[in-house]
Design a protein around this motif. Structure first.
Motif, mmCIF file in Angstrom:
data_model
loop_
_atom_site.group_PDB
_atom_site.id
_atom_site.type_symbol
_atom_site.label_atom_id
_atom_site.label_comp_id
_atom_site.label_asym_id
_atom_site.label_seq_id
_atom_site.Cartn_x
_atom_site.Cartn_y
_atom_site.Cartn_z
ATOM 1 N N LYS A 14 0.832 -1.208 0.000
ATOM 2 C CA LYS A 14 0.000 0.000 0.000
ATOM 3 C C LYS A 14 0.866 1.258 0.000
ATOM 4 N N ILE A 15 1.983 1.214 0.711
ATOM 5 C CA ILE A 15 2.899 2.361 0.736
ATOM 6 C C ILE A 15 3.492 2.587 -0.651
ATOM 7 N N GLU A 16 3.930 1.513 -1.300
ATOM 8 C CA GLU A 16 4.476 1.636 -2.652
ATOM 9 C C GLU A 16 3.411 2.142 -3.622
ATOM 10 N N HIS A 17 2.188 1.675 -3.468
ATOM 11 C CA HIS A 17 1.089 2.133 -4.330
ATOM 12 C C HIS A 17 0.861 3.631 -4.141
ATOM 13 N N LEU A 18 0.890 4.100 -2.904
ATOM 14 C CA LEU A 18 0.723 5.527 -2.627
ATOM 15 C C LEU A 18 1.835 6.343 -3.270
ATOM 16 N N LYS A 19 3.077 5.880 -3.136
ATOM 17 C CA LYS A 19 4.207 6.605 -3.722
ATOM 18 C C LYS A 19 4.102 6.647 -5.243
ATOM 19 N N ILE B 127 7.615 17.999 10.037
ATOM 20 C CA ILE B 127 8.160 18.216 8.690
ATOM 21 C C ILE B 127 7.769 19.592 8.170
ATOM 22 N N LEU B 128 6.518 19.976 8.358
ATOM 23 C CA LEU B 128 6.065 21.288 7.884
ATOM 24 C C LEU B 128 6.769 22.420 8.623
ATOM 25 N N SER B 129 7.061 22.221 9.906
ATOM 26 C CA SER B 129 7.815 23.229 10.660
ATOM 27 C C SER B 129 9.217 23.390 10.084
ATOM 28 N N LEU B 130 9.847 22.272 9.745
ATOM 29 C CA LEU B 130 11.179 22.332 9.137
ATOM 30 C C LEU B 130 11.137 23.049 7.795
ATOM 31 N N ILE B 131 10.101 22.777 7.018
ATOM 32 C CA ILE B 131 9.968 23.418 5.714
ATOM 33 C C ILE B 131 9.778 24.921 5.881
ATOM 34 N N ASN B 132 8.972 25.339 6.862
ATOM 35 C CA ASN B 132 8.765 26.768 7.106
ATOM 36 C C ASN B 132 10.066 27.447 7.510
ATOM 37 N N ILE B 133 10.844 26.814 8.371
ATOM 38 C CA ILE B 133 12.131 27.373 8.801
ATOM 39 C C ILE B 133 13.066 27.485 7.603
ATOM 40 N N PHE B 134 13.119 26.436 6.776
ATOM 41 C CA PHE B 134 13.989 26.432 5.610
ATOM 42 C C PHE B 134 13.585 27.509 4.618
ATOM 43 N N SER B 135 12.284 27.639 4.360
ATOM 44 C CA SER B 135 11.831 28.624 3.372
ATOM 45 C C SER B 135 12.100 30.052 3.853
ATOM 46 N N LYS B 136 11.976 30.304 5.159
ATOM 47 C CA LYS B 136 12.305 31.630 5.690
ATOM 48 C C LYS B 136 13.785 31.928 5.518
ATOM 49 N N ALA B 137 14.629 30.932 5.759
ATOM 50 C CA ALA B 137 16.073 31.125 5.605
ATOM 51 C C ALA B 137 16.432 31.407 4.156
ATOM 52 N N VAL B 138 15.788 30.716 3.231
ATOM 53 C CA VAL B 138 16.053 30.937 1.811
ATOM 54 C C VAL B 138 15.600 32.336 1.403
ATOM 55 N N LYS B 139 14.422 32.767 1.862
ATOM 56 C CA LYS B 139 13.931 34.103 1.531
ATOM 57 C C LYS B 139 14.866 35.179 2.058
ATOM 58 N N ALA C 191 7.395 13.988 -2.003
ATOM 59 C CA ALA C 191 8.571 14.282 -1.181
ATOM 60 C C ALA C 191 8.221 14.286 0.303
ATOM 61 N N LEU C 192 7.059 14.825 0.655
ATOM 62 C CA LEU C 192 6.639 14.829 2.063
ATOM 63 C C LEU C 192 6.412 13.413 2.586
ATOM 64 N N VAL C 193 5.793 12.560 1.758
ATOM 65 C CA VAL C 193 5.545 11.176 2.165
ATOM 66 C C VAL C 193 6.864 10.430 2.343
ATOM 67 N N VAL C 194 7.759 10.545 1.385
ATOM 68 C CA VAL C 194 9.045 9.836 1.468
ATOM 69 C C VAL C 194 9.868 10.345 2.647
ATOM 70 N N LEU C 195 9.892 11.647 2.852
ATOM 71 C CA LEU C 195 10.619 12.207 3.997
ATOM 72 C C LEU C 195 10.027 11.702 5.309
ATOM 73 N N GLY C 196 8.720 11.685 5.403
ATOM 74 C CA GLY C 196 8.076 11.198 6.618
ATOM 75 C C GLY C 196 8.342 9.729 6.876
ATOM 76 N N LEU C 197 8.310 8.922 5.826
ATOM 77 C CA LEU C 197 8.559 7.485 5.984
ATOM 78 C C LEU C 197 10.000 7.202 6.389
#
Length: 65
Positions: A12-17, A45-57, A30-36
């Motif tokens: 089922k995981i492979e089917h989802l991917k 994960i979303l908190s990390l993405i927000n921190i990363f996007s702020k740093a890039v901006k 990417a979110l699913v693979v990172l979480g798995l």
């Protein structure tokens, strides 16, 4: 609140991917693979993405000193 169970079946995981890749939804794939692979919750994960996007901006548009 409804109880949520993890997907335990590897098929089922492979089917989802494959579904996410086939739909061209790279962000969700990417979110699913990172979480798995990291065992992080989606909120973490979303908190990390927000921190990363702020740093890039800030790197692209530095504030005047």
């Amino acid at each position: 609140m409804e109880k949520v169970e993890p997907i335990r079946d590897p098929k089922k995981i492979e089917h989802l991917k494959k579904y996410l890749l086939g739909a061209g939804n790279m962000r969700n794939y990417a979110l699913v693979v990172l979480g798995l692979n990291s065992a992080l919750r989606i909120s973490d994960i979303l908190s990390l993405i927000n921190i990363f996007s702020k740093a890039v901006k800030e790197k692209i548009n530095p504030s005047p000193e």
